[in-house]
Design an enzyme around this catalytic site. Structure first.
Site, short mmCIF file in Angstrom:
data_model
loop_
_atom_site.label_atom_id
_atom_site.label_comp_id
_atom_site.label_asym_id
_atom_site.label_seq_id
_atom_site.Cartn_x
_atom_site.Cartn_y
_atom_site.Cartn_z
N ASP A 1 0.84 -1.19 0.00
CA ASP A 1 0.00 0.00 0.00
C ASP A 1 0.88 1.24 0.00
O ASP A 1 1.85 1.33 0.76
CB ASP A 1 -0.89 0.00 1.25
CG ASP A 1 -1.63 1.32 1.43
OD1 ASP A 1 -2.62 1.52 0.73
OD2 ASP A 1 -1.20 2.13 2.27
N ASP B 1 -3.69 2.76 -5.11
CA ASP B 1 -2.64 2.81 -4.10
C ASP B 1 -2.29 1.44 -3.51
O ASP B 1 -1.50 1.35 -2.57
CB ASP B 1 -3.01 3.77 -2.97
CG ASP B 1 -4.30 3.39 -2.26
OD1 ASP B 1 -4.98 2.45 -2.74
OD2 ASP B 1 -4.62 4.01 -1.23
N GLU B 2 -2.85 0.36 -4.05
CA GLU B 2 -2.55 -0.97 -3.54
C GLU B 2 -2.30 -1.96 -4.67
O GLU B 2 -2.98 -1.93 -5.70
CB GLU B 2 -3.70 -1.51 -2.68
CG GLU B 2 -3.84 -0.86 -1.33
CD GLU B 2 -4.85 -1.57 -0.45
OE1 GLU B 2 -4.98 -2.82 -0.57
OE2 GLU B 2 -5.51 -0.91 0.35
#
Length: 420
Positions: free
Chosen positions: A6, A109-110
Site C-alpha cells: 500500500d 494505491d494498492e
C-alpha cells in the site's frame, strides 16, 4: 509468498512531495472543491500528521469540519493525472520483481505481488526483499509504502492493514504457523478485509467478537445464517484463501456502475432524468468495453443531507444497448420517485454475462437491433478517440446536465496537467 503493498496516504503523499515536504512530517490535506461537494469542499486525502493532529478523515470530513487551530495545515487541490503517473512508476518498480501475470493492481494505491517463484532471486529473506522494495519506491518516487507478507492474498492483506500500517517498519507478516498469534486476537472485525460494518454487527449479535470466536464457531451454523458468505468467513478466520493471482482466481468485479453528487438539489423530474440518462450511457459504454451484457439494473437516488429517495433494482433480459438501458433506468426512476429533493445518483449494472449473443425482441426487426448495436460501437470509438465531450446527446446542454462539465474530471475530481 504474497506481498500486499500500500502506498501510504497516497494522494496526500504525492502532493506533499510535489511541494517539497516529507509526507510523514507535514500536516497536509487534499480538498476537492466544486458545486457538487457541500460544506465548502470534500477532504479527499489527509497526511498521517494531519489525521493525527486534527482528527480529519479522508472522504468523510468537509472543509466545514476544520478545527479553528488549523492555521499551520497545508491545503491543496487534487491532481488526479499526477497520481496516475506516480502509480504507474510505482507498479513499474514492482514489475522488476514479478512478471505481469503475478502482479495484481488492486487499486490506485494498492497492489499484490506473488513472489513465490522469484523472491530467492533478490535476497535471503522475505523481509529483506520487502525493505528493498520500500527503499526503491521511496528513492524513486518519494512515497512511503507498507507491506504485508503472507502465504496467500488474505493473509498478506490483513498483515498489511492490521500490522504493517501500525508499526514503524511498515512491515507485517501472517502465515499458517502464526494464525493463532496473529489472526485470532483481532477484535476489530470491520478492520479485516471483506468484513464490512453490517457483517461485523451481525456477527456480534451471535456472540462473535473476534476472529478467535469466528474460528471456533460452528461452520454449519454460519452457513445457515449467512449462506455462502458464512463458509467464506469461517475459512478467513483460519487464514485460508485458495485464490492464485496468476490464475486470476480472486473475486472479480460483479457489476459496473457510476455515481454522482449533484451540484445542487434537483427537484424537477426532467432534470434528474437527464443525469440518469448520462450516467446510464457511461456505464453501458463500460460494460461494452469489457464485452459484457447486463441482466440487472440498479438505480439509487437520494440526498446525503435529508431523508428520501429510493434504491431499486430490476432484472432484465440481458443487453448492453444504451437506448434500452437508458429507458429502463428512467422507467425505474419514474416508478419510484416521490418528489424528494435529489443530490446523489447512482446507476449500476449487474448479473453480467459475456457479450456473445443477442436476444431478439418482438418490437424491432433484427436489422434495427443490429443497427442500434453498431451505433453504440461507433459512438464508443469516437468518444475514445476524441474525448467524451466531443460527442454528447443534445439533452446534456439542457438545465441539469452534468456530462460535459464532468468530462474534464478524473474520478470526479480535478485532473490537473497531463504527465508523460
Amino acid at each position: 509468498m504474497i506481498f500486499a503493498i500500500d502506498s501510504k496516504s497516497f494522494y496526500a503523499s504525492v502532493e506533499a512531495r510535489s511541494l517539497g515536504y516529507d509526507p510523514l512530517h507535514v500536516a497536509l490535506i487534499v480538498i476537492s472543491t466544486g458545486p457538487n461537494v457541500g460544506g465548502g469542499g470534500l477532504i479527499l486525502a489527509t497526511s498521517p500528521l494531519a489525521k493525527k493532529s486534527y482528527g480529519l478523515k479522508s472522504n468523510v470530513s468537509r472543509l466545514r469540519d476544520m478545527p479553528k487551530n488549523a492555521d499551520k495545515l497545508i491545503m491543496t487541490s487534487p491532481h488526479m493525472n499526477l497520481y496516475i503517473y506516480i502509480n504507474t512508476k510505482i507498479n513499474n518498480i514492482y514489475r522488476r520483481y514479478v512478471d505481469e501475470k503475478n502482479l495484481h493492481i488492486y487499486s490506485i494505491d494498492e497492489s499484490f505481488l506473488d513472489m513465490t517463484s522469484t523472491w530467492k532471486l533478490f535476497g535471503n529473506s522475505k523481509k529483506q526483499i520487502a525493505k528493498q522494495i520500500q527503499k526503491e519506491v521511496l528513492d524513486e518516487t518519494g512515497i512511503y509504502t507498507t507491506i504485508g507478507i503472507g502465504e496467500n492474498l488474505t493473509q498478506a492483506k490483513i498483515a498489511m492493514d492490521v500490522y504493517a500500517k501500525n508499526n514503524d517498519s511498515r512491515l507485517g507478516e501472517i502465515n499458517y504457523a502464526s494464525i493463532k498469534e496473529r489472526l485470532w486476537p483481532i477484535k476489530n472485525l470491520n478492520s479485516v478485509w471483506s468484513i464490512g460494518n453490517k457483517t461485523a454487527k451481525k456477527l456480534q449479535k451471535i456472540g462473535i467478537n473476534s476472529l478467535d470466536d469466528l474460528a471456533h464457531y460452528d461452520p454449519y451454523k454460519l452457513e445457515k445464517k449467512f449462506g455462502v458468505i458464512g463458509g467464506q468467513l469461517y475459512l478467513l478466520s483460519w487464514g485460508i484463501d485458495r485464490a492464485v493471482i496468476s490464475q486470476k482466481a480472486y473475486p472479480k468485479e460483479k457489476s459496473y456502475g457510476n455515481s454522482q453528487v449533484l451540484p445542487r438539489n434537483y427537484t424537477k423530474a426532467d432534470e434528474i432524468e437527464v443525469v440518469l440518462r448520462e450516467i446510464s450511457d457511461q456505464v453501458a459504454a463500460r460494460i461494452r468495453k469489457h464485452h459484457f451484457q447486463t441482466g440487472l439494473v440498479h438505480v439509487w437516488v437520494g440526498n446525503e443531507y435529508t431523508n428520501g429517495g429510493f434504491s431499486k433494482q430490476n432484472k432484465i433480459t440481458p443487453t448492453n444497448e444504451s437506448k434500452i438501458l437508458n429507458q429502463i433506468v428512467v422507467d425505474i426512476f419514474h416508478a419510484n420517485w416521490k418528489g424528494d429533493k435529489i443530490r446523489n445518483i447512482s446507476v449500476y449494472f449487474g448479473n453480467l454475462i459475456p457479450d456473445n449473443s443477442q436476444q431478439f425482441d418482438l418490437f424491432r426487426t433484427s436489422e434495427q437491433q443490429i443497427e442500434e448495436r453498431k451505433l453504440d460501437r461507433i459512438t464508443d470509438s469516437l468518444r475514445l478517440k476524441f474525448g467524451f465531450s466531443k460527442l454528447v446527446k443534445a439533452s446534456s446542454i439542457l438545465p441539469g446536465g452534468t456530462a460535459i462539465e464532468r468530462a474534464g474530471l478524473v474520478g470526479g475530481h480535478n485532473g490537473g496537467n497531463s504527465y508523460e
